[in-house]
Design a protein around this motif. Sequence first.
Motif, mmCIF file in Angstrom:
data_model
loop_
_atom_site.group_PDB
_atom_site.id
_atom_site.type_symbol
_atom_site.label_atom_id
_atom_site.label_comp_id
_atom_site.label_asym_id
_atom_site.label_seq_id
_atom_site.Cartn_x
_atom_site.Cartn_y
_atom_site.Cartn_z
ATOM 1 N N ASP A 296 -14.796 -2.351 -7.496
ATOM 2 C CA ASP A 296 -15.698 -2.458 -8.649
ATOM 3 C C ASP A 296 -14.900 -2.638 -9.941
ATOM 4 N N VAL A 297 -13.728 -1.999 -9.996
ATOM 5 C CA VAL A 297 -12.855 -2.096 -11.178
ATOM 6 C C VAL A 297 -11.415 -2.236 -10.708
ATOM 7 N N VAL A 298 -10.708 -3.216 -11.260
ATOM 8 C CA VAL A 298 -9.263 -3.349 -11.025
ATOM 9 C C VAL A 298 -8.560 -3.253 -12.371
ATOM 10 N N ILE A 299 -7.501 -2.441 -12.420
ATOM 11 C CA ILE A 299 -6.740 -2.221 -13.663
ATOM 12 C C ILE A 299 -5.314 -2.700 -13.447
ATOM 13 N N LEU A 300 -4.819 -3.514 -14.380
ATOM 14 C CA LEU A 300 -3.434 -4.006 -14.343
ATOM 15 C C LEU A 300 -2.712 -3.524 -15.594
ATOM 16 N N LEU A 324 -4.639 -13.455 -11.175
ATOM 17 C CA LEU A 324 -5.496 -14.212 -10.248
ATOM 18 C C LEU A 324 -5.717 -13.439 -8.949
ATOM 19 N N ARG A 325 -4.679 -12.714 -8.496
ATOM 20 C CA ARG A 325 -4.838 -11.874 -7.293
ATOM 21 C C ARG A 325 -5.873 -10.772 -7.544
ATOM 22 N N ALA A 326 -5.770 -10.169 -8.746
ATOM 23 C CA ALA A 326 -6.699 -9.078 -9.085
ATOM 24 C C ALA A 326 -8.139 -9.587 -9.170
ATOM 25 N N MET A 327 -8.311 -10.769 -9.779
ATOM 26 C CA MET A 327 -9.674 -11.326 -9.914
ATOM 27 C C MET A 327 -10.318 -11.550 -8.547
ATOM 28 N N LYS A 328 -9.506 -11.943 -7.562
ATOM 29 C CA LYS A 328 -10.037 -12.158 -6.210
ATOM 30 C C LYS A 328 -10.511 -10.847 -5.579
ATOM 31 N N LEU A 329 -9.947 -9.731 -6.031
ATOM 32 C CA LEU A 329 -10.292 -8.431 -5.446
ATOM 33 C C LEU A 329 -11.469 -7.749 -6.143
ATOM 34 N N VAL A 330 -11.883 -8.303 -7.302
ATOM 35 C CA VAL A 330 -13.014 -7.705 -8.029
ATOM 36 C C VAL A 330 -14.316 -8.258 -7.439
ATOM 37 N N ASP A 332 -18.164 -9.465 -7.267
ATOM 38 C CA ASP A 332 -18.948 -10.232 -8.240
ATOM 39 C C ASP A 332 -19.671 -9.276 -9.186
ATOM 40 N N GLY A 333 -19.405 -9.426 -10.486
ATOM 41 C CA GLY A 333 -20.014 -8.542 -11.483
ATOM 42 C C GLY A 333 -19.215 -7.301 -11.779
ATOM 43 N N GLY A 334 -18.077 -7.132 -11.085
ATOM 44 C CA GLY A 334 -17.190 -5.992 -11.351
ATOM 45 C C GLY A 334 -16.317 -6.248 -12.583
ATOM 46 N N PHE A 335 -15.341 -5.359 -12.807
ATOM 47 C CA PHE A 335 -14.576 -5.415 -14.055
ATOM 48 C C PHE A 335 -13.068 -5.463 -13.806
ATOM 49 N N LEU A 336 -12.390 -6.188 -14.700
ATOM 50 C CA LEU A 336 -10.930 -6.269 -14.703
ATOM 51 C C LEU A 336 -10.425 -5.793 -16.058
ATOM 52 N N ALA A 337 -9.545 -4.793 -16.043
ATOM 53 C CA ALA A 337 -8.834 -4.380 -17.263
ATOM 54 C C ALA A 337 -7.395 -4.839 -17.090
ATOM 55 N N THR A 338 -6.886 -5.617 -18.039
ATOM 56 C CA THR A 338 -5.554 -6.213 -17.877
ATOM 57 C C THR A 338 -4.802 -6.193 -19.192
ATOM 58 N N CYS A 339 -3.498 -5.977 -19.114
ATOM 59 C CA CYS A 339 -2.740 -5.890 -20.362
ATOM 60 C C CYS A 339 -1.313 -6.406 -20.224
ATOM 61 N N SER A 340 -0.693 -6.611 -21.386
ATOM 62 C CA SER A 340 0.732 -6.941 -21.462
ATOM 63 C C SER A 340 1.340 -6.099 -22.567
ATOM 64 N N CYS A 341 2.511 -5.513 -22.280
ATOM 65 C CA CYS A 341 3.167 -4.673 -23.293
ATOM 66 C C CYS A 341 4.453 -5.318 -23.834
ATOM 67 N N SER A 342 4.567 -6.645 -23.649
ATOM 68 C CA SER A 342 5.734 -7.352 -24.202
ATOM 69 C C SER A 342 5.336 -8.090 -25.464
ATOM 70 N N HIS A 343 6.049 -7.865 -26.575
ATOM 71 C CA HIS A 343 5.661 -8.572 -27.800
ATOM 72 C C HIS A 343 6.041 -10.051 -27.735
ATOM 73 N N PHE A 344 6.919 -10.421 -26.784
ATOM 74 C CA PHE A 344 7.243 -11.847 -26.602
ATOM 75 C C PHE A 344 6.099 -12.589 -25.909
ATOM 76 N N MET A 345 5.280 -11.860 -25.180
ATOM 77 C CA MET A 345 4.068 -12.436 -24.572
ATOM 78 C C MET A 345 2.981 -12.314 -25.630
ATOM 79 N N THR A 346 2.854 -13.315 -26.467
ATOM 80 C CA THR A 346 1.961 -13.232 -27.624
ATOM 81 C C THR A 346 0.499 -13.162 -27.185
ATOM 82 N N TYR A 347 -0.348 -12.790 -28.105
ATOM 83 C CA TYR A 347 -1.791 -12.737 -27.839
ATOM 84 C C TYR A 347 -2.283 -14.092 -27.311
#
Length: 400
Positions: A296-300, A324-330, A332-347
């Motif tokens: 129902d929820v996948v967190i990265l 993309l792997r995480a999206m396949k595991l959610v 239909d209608g579930g949620f993905l929380a995803t983040c990056s903590c590198s400032h070189f990986m810009t918004y």
Amino acid sequence: MSEAIVTLKKGEGRMLKSGGLWIFDNEIASILGSFEDGDIVAVHDFDGYGLGKGFINRNSKIRVRMMTRNRHQEIDEAFLKMRVQEAWDYRKKVSDTGSCRVIFGEADFLPGLVVDKFSDVLVVQSLALGIDRLKDQIVELLKEVLAADGIKIRGVYERSDAKVRRQEGMELYKGFIGEAFDTNVEIEENGVRYMVDVKDGQKTGFFLDQKYNRKAIQHLCKDAKVLDCFTHTGSFALNAGYGGAKEVTGVDASELAVEQAILNSKLNGMEDRVKFICRDVFELLPELEEKGEKFDVVILDPPAFTKSRNSVKNAVKGYREINLRAMKLVRDGGFLATCSCSHFMTYELFTQTIHQAARNVHKRLRQVEYRTQAPDHPILWAAEESYYLKFYVFQVVDEK
């Protein structure tokens, strides 16, 4: 002894003049006067106009880090006390101060210094030579400022073991500042309890920057089956459990982190619902997909895949792959929380990468919210490196 004078080349110092704190080696025309690396120097524009004072280090490409824009300001105890007091007053306004980042380097105008407060313990990280000389004095001043608010600090531990110190010509170091004490500290955040290992945990022992992002996923996880990838010591997984998830699996490649996560689960009485496994996430996600697992929820919450501009391309591949792997595991209608903590990986780059991943697996994303780091890690607009955490919550919808 009068300070040495660093004079900029004509047309240089653009970062400094827009409010930043760094002067690079290739921006400097001349240095007059005697000095040692780590000393305070005066900085002048090409025409002799005073731009302020900072500390110099010829070992670093960041040649001068500014301490003040006031050319007449002495960098003395009164000045340092003012900086520390301002940092603490800011935290009291914007954050839960039970555990928080009290000093965040350049964003608090104390370049190269990080101090985290975990309950009644301080953890210090010094990343620049000039601030290293002032570190002990700043710690004492901080203890005074906290004591004035009735907060007694029982111990201070230094975690100056980040490799970036080598770029400053400094050795890596960890150890007590002052008396030894038990370095396992219990904290509470968002209603969840944790044992924090300030001596051997990652960075300073616990990632405080995700505090309110963890809270934001609680309501999404009620009665949900949740997968928390790169769980570290279990913080997102435990917030999911606190939010009422029926089943949570936390995954991390570090055995030490998983042991700590299991301990934290027991500490909260959640061990029946919140479980942890030690696995490589990149290997595990395809296996779960093959088994037909859905969540129902996948967190990265991965570590920074890039710590330099040179490795951004590979990082993009890594972020695209896990998303993309995480999206396949959610489901239909579930949620993905995803983040990056590198400032070189810009918004912009992070957003584009997630968009590509969704297209590749024929998923549609509905953005629930976009967040960044907690306000005790303030973003100084002129200091790009202070804006590093990007955090999205999406609803994942199948194309149909």
